[in-house]
Motif scaffolding. Structure first.
Motif, PDB file in Angstrom:
ATOM      1  N   PHE A  86       0.213  -6.886  -2.240  1.00 21.82           N
ATOM      2  CA  PHE A  86       0.530  -7.532  -0.968  1.00 21.82           C
ATOM      3  C   PHE A  86      -0.228  -6.733   0.094  1.00 21.82           C
ATOM      4  O   PHE A  86       0.334  -6.010   0.892  1.00 21.82           O
ATOM      5  CB  PHE A  86       2.048  -7.447  -0.746  1.00 21.82           C
ATOM      6  CG  PHE A  86       2.566  -8.110   0.499  1.00 21.82           C
ATOM      7  CD1 PHE A  86       3.113  -9.394   0.457  1.00 21.82           C
ATOM      8  CD2 PHE A  86       2.550  -7.461   1.725  1.00 21.82           C
ATOM      9  CE1 PHE A  86       3.622 -10.000   1.600  1.00 21.82           C
ATOM     10  CE2 PHE A  86       3.057  -8.063   2.869  1.00 21.82           C
ATOM     11  CZ  PHE A  86       3.591  -9.328   2.810  1.00 21.82           C
ATOM     12  N   SER A  87      -1.532  -6.815   0.066  1.00 22.62           N
ATOM     13  CA  SER A  87      -2.385  -6.093   1.028  1.00 22.62           C
ATOM     14  C   SER A  87      -3.826  -6.464   0.741  1.00 22.62           C
ATOM     15  O   SER A  87      -4.170  -6.807  -0.399  1.00 22.62           O
ATOM     16  CB  SER A  87      -2.230  -4.573   0.890  1.00 22.62           C
ATOM     17  OG  SER A  87      -2.700  -4.123  -0.359  1.00 22.62           O
ATOM     18  N   VAL A  88      -4.640  -6.380   1.788  1.00 31.94           N
ATOM     19  CA  VAL A  88      -6.075  -6.562   1.541  1.00 31.94           C
ATOM     20  C   VAL A  88      -6.670  -5.249   1.061  1.00 31.94           C
ATOM     21  O   VAL A  88      -7.529  -5.227   0.186  1.00 31.94           O
ATOM     22  CB  VAL A  88      -6.802  -7.119   2.798  1.00 31.94           C
ATOM     23  CG1 VAL A  88      -6.778  -6.143   3.965  1.00 31.94           C
ATOM     24  CG2 VAL A  88      -8.232  -7.498   2.476  1.00 31.94           C
ATOM     25  N   GLY A  89      -6.200  -4.115   1.630  1.00 28.34           N
ATOM     26  CA  GLY A  89      -6.697  -2.805   1.200  1.00 28.34           C
ATOM     27  C   GLY A  89      -6.112  -2.472  -0.163  1.00 28.34           C
ATOM     28  O   GLY A  89      -4.959  -2.798  -0.458  1.00 28.34           O
ATOM     29  N   ARG A 130      -8.192   2.169   7.747  1.00 28.52           N
ATOM     30  CA  ARG A 130      -7.449   3.182   7.006  1.00 28.52           C
ATOM     31  C   ARG A 130      -7.759   4.547   7.631  1.00 28.52           C
ATOM     32  O   ARG A 130      -8.904   4.813   8.031  1.00 28.52           O
ATOM     33  CB  ARG A 130      -7.887   3.220   5.539  1.00 28.52           C
ATOM     34  CG  ARG A 130      -7.364   2.064   4.700  1.00 28.52           C
ATOM     35  CD  ARG A 130      -5.855   2.155   4.451  1.00 28.52           C
ATOM     36  NE  ARG A 130      -5.364   1.149   3.535  1.00 28.52           N
ATOM     37  CZ  ARG A 130      -4.854  -0.039   3.900  1.00 28.52           C
ATOM     38  NH1 ARG A 130      -4.789  -0.375   5.173  1.00 28.52           N
ATOM     39  NH2 ARG A 130      -4.411  -0.870   2.980  1.00 28.52           N
ATOM     40  N   HIS A 151       0.917   1.350  11.784  1.00 27.96           N
ATOM     41  CA  HIS A 151       0.352   0.516  10.717  1.00 27.96           C
ATOM     42  C   HIS A 151       0.974  -0.889  10.715  1.00 27.96           C
ATOM     43  O   HIS A 151       1.570  -1.311   9.721  1.00 27.96           O
ATOM     44  CB  HIS A 151       0.517   1.176   9.337  1.00 27.96           C
ATOM     45  CG  HIS A 151      -0.464   0.647   8.330  1.00 27.96           C
ATOM     46  ND1 HIS A 151      -1.112   1.429   7.409  1.00 27.96           N
ATOM     47  CD2 HIS A 151      -0.907  -0.614   8.095  1.00 27.96           C
ATOM     48  CE1 HIS A 151      -1.900   0.680   6.656  1.00 27.96           C
ATOM     49  NE2 HIS A 151      -1.796  -0.578   7.063  1.00 27.96           N
ATOM     50  N   MET A 167       0.474 -13.590   3.311  1.00 24.69           N
ATOM     51  CA  MET A 167       0.105 -12.525   2.360  1.00 24.69           C
ATOM     52  C   MET A 167       0.922 -12.650   1.072  1.00 24.69           C
ATOM     53  O   MET A 167       0.392 -12.516  -0.038  1.00 24.69           O
ATOM     54  CB  MET A 167       0.329 -11.143   2.998  1.00 24.69           C
ATOM     55  CG  MET A 167      -0.648 -10.828   4.111  1.00 24.69           C
ATOM     56  SD  MET A 167      -0.168  -9.338   5.050  1.00 24.69           S
ATOM     57  CE  MET A 167      -0.604  -8.044   3.882  1.00 24.69           C
ATOM     58  N   LEU A 217      -5.062 -12.172   6.576  1.00 20.12           N
ATOM     59  CA  LEU A 217      -4.641 -11.250   7.638  1.00 20.12           C
ATOM     60  C   LEU A 217      -5.762 -10.876   8.597  1.00 20.12           C
ATOM     61  O   LEU A 217      -5.592 -10.004   9.452  1.00 20.12           O
ATOM     62  CB  LEU A 217      -3.976  -9.993   7.052  1.00 20.12           C
ATOM     63  CG  LEU A 217      -4.580  -9.320   5.834  1.00 20.12           C
ATOM     64  CD1 LEU A 217      -5.985  -8.887   6.074  1.00 20.12           C
ATOM     65  CD2 LEU A 217      -3.697  -8.207   5.372  1.00 20.12           C
ATOM     66  N   HIS A 249       0.827  -1.213   0.000  1.00 19.21           N
ATOM     67  CA  HIS A 249       0.000   0.000   0.000  1.00 19.21           C
ATOM     68  C   HIS A 249       0.861   1.262   0.000  1.00 19.21           C
ATOM     69  O   HIS A 249       0.346   2.371  -0.102  1.00 19.21           O
ATOM     70  CB  HIS A 249      -0.963  -0.003   1.196  1.00 19.21           C
ATOM     71  CG  HIS A 249      -0.308   0.316   2.505  1.00 19.21           C
ATOM     72  ND1 HIS A 249       0.116  -0.645   3.398  1.00 19.21           N
ATOM     73  CD2 HIS A 249       0.026   1.492   3.055  1.00 19.21           C
ATOM     74  CE1 HIS A 249       0.673  -0.060   4.431  1.00 19.21           C
ATOM     75  NE2 HIS A 249       0.632   1.243   4.259  1.00 19.21           N
ATOM     76  N   SER A 271      -1.189  -6.148  10.448  1.00 21.09           N
ATOM     77  CA  SER A 271      -1.015  -7.526   9.968  1.00 21.09           C
ATOM     78  C   SER A 271       0.432  -7.986  10.109  1.00 21.09           C
ATOM     79  O   SER A 271       0.819  -9.003   9.535  1.00 21.09           O
ATOM     80  CB  SER A 271      -1.450  -7.609   8.501  1.00 21.09           C
ATOM     81  OG  SER A 271      -0.748  -6.651   7.720  1.00 21.09           O
TER      82      SER A 271
HETATM   83  C1  DGY Z   1      -3.496  -4.261   4.269  1.00 15.64           C
HETATM   84  O1  DGY Z   1      -3.305  -5.434   3.932  1.00 15.64           O
HETATM   85  O2  DGY Z   1      -4.352  -3.554   3.731  1.00 15.64           O
HETATM   86  C2  DGY Z   1      -2.641  -3.726   5.352  1.00 15.64           C
HETATM   87  O3  DGY Z   1      -3.092  -2.493   5.772  1.00 15.64           O
HETATM   88  C3  DGY Z   1      -1.191  -3.624   4.897  1.00 15.64           C
HETATM   89  O4  DGY Z   1      -1.154  -2.928   3.710  1.00 15.64           O
END
Ligand code: DGY
Length: 322
Positions: free
Chosen positions: A78-81, A241, A288, A300, A104, A56, A291
């Motif tokens: 490499f993030s869910v967001g 976020r 931050h 991830m 995560l 991110h 995860s």
């Molecule tokens: C997510 O996976 O969105 C975490 O915030 C790390 O980027």
């Protein structure tokens, strides 16, 4: 995998096991020094690449998509967001986008409970006192926080992370309320109280935890009007976020006592946290790391690679978001 391996630009240093799989299956451009790419460096590094595996910390705006070579066909986050990716621009430029959900949820839920406990029990303040040598006395009136056990917890966004938070919070005998785009089935709801609107839920939240994605509807959703609907002395946790919060409204709520405290892991304009937030004693602040545990980082990376593998094998990646 085809004979000539696809070239993947990996923007940040990833776990060794993920690097090993990348090097086995791809022509991997790694970043072992973990340098942060700015826009121009990102575009330059992507020349000739077939895919990018970013975090991110890299922003894929229309400008960036316009500068990327046509060879880049997929961004496997490499993030869910994925609010750092302009998905409309991705679609316009014919680039597939994936994320890493599920793997995560537990780590982020753990962090959320840490934020709630840390904020409610004044953990930052206490730790600073001990480390600074400023702790001189004990009394029943010393460093008194608020209880978590048995309180009402409101969850905004009851997806995988929200549900994992609810499961952990039940161990604290919390009464779970939630607002979500749609009501969960009874097996997922597990007795939690559904609220059709956020405004309806907020007066029931001794604790409020944010777990929604950043969209046009949720950007700045916790504004002054909505903070005012919370009970006095509520505790806020944000491991989602920063963009879902209006910082001016948050600071006013923390100063006025509307919020007893806030536990925060995600900020507007990271890593430059608003100094007014950092100056407040009633904030418990993490950088931050929602995860950030070894097992989850591996998972991830593997999930991002599963998406790349599917894409280059001509299949639909499991976690396609655009
Ligand atoms: C997510 O996976 O969105 C975490 O915030 C790390 O980027």
């Amino acid at each position: 995998m085809a004979d000539s391996k696809p070239t993947v630009l990996v923007t940040r240093r990833l776990p060794d096991a993920v690097h090993a799989r990348l090097e086995r299956d791809y022509d991997a451009r790694l970043n072992p020094e973990d340098r942060l790419y700015d826009k121009d460096a990102l575009i330059a590094a992507a020349q000739g690449a077939d895919a990018i595996l970013p975090c991110h910390t890299e922003h894929f705006t229309e400008d960036v998509f316009a500068g990327l070579p046509d060879s880049v066909k997929i961004i496997a986050n490499f993030s869910v967001g994925y609010d750092h990716v302009d998905v409309k621009a991705a679609a316009k430029h014919g680039v597939v986008v994936t994320n890493t959900p599920e793997v995560l949820s537990d780590a982020t839920a753990e962090t959320t409970i840490l934020l709630m406990l840390g904020a409610a029990r004044r953990a930052s303040e206490g730790e600073r006192l001990v480390r600074s040598g400023g702790w001189k006395d004990w009394s029943p009136a010393f460093m008194v926080g608020v209880a978590v056990t048995g309180k009402r917890l409101g969850i905004l966004g009851m997806g995988r992370v929200g549900q994992a938070v609810a499961d952990l919070a039940r161990a604290f005998r919390m009464e779970i309320h939630y607002h979500n785009r749609s009501r969960l089935s009874p097996d997922k709801e597990k007795g939690a109280v559904f609220h059709e609107t956020l405004e309806d839920m907020l007066p029931h939240c001794d604790f409020l935890s944010l777990h929604c994605n950043v969209t046009e509807e949720t950007r700045g959703i916790m504004d002054a009007k909505r903070f005012a609907l919370l009970p006095d002395g509520a505790v806020l946790a944000n491991a989602a976020r920063g963009a879902v919060i209006d910082d001016d409204a948050l600071i006013d709520a923390l100063k006025s006592g509307k919020l007893f405290a806030a536990g925060i892991d995600a900020y507007n304009n990271e890593p430059n946290v608003d100094p007014r937030i950092a100056a407040l004693d009633n904030t418990f602040l993490l950088p931050h790391i929602g995860s950030a545990n070894r097992e989850t980082r591996d998972a991830m990376g593997f999930r991002a690679l599963d998406n790349l593998d599917a894409f280059f094998a001509g299949r639909e990646p499991g976690d396609r978001v655009a």
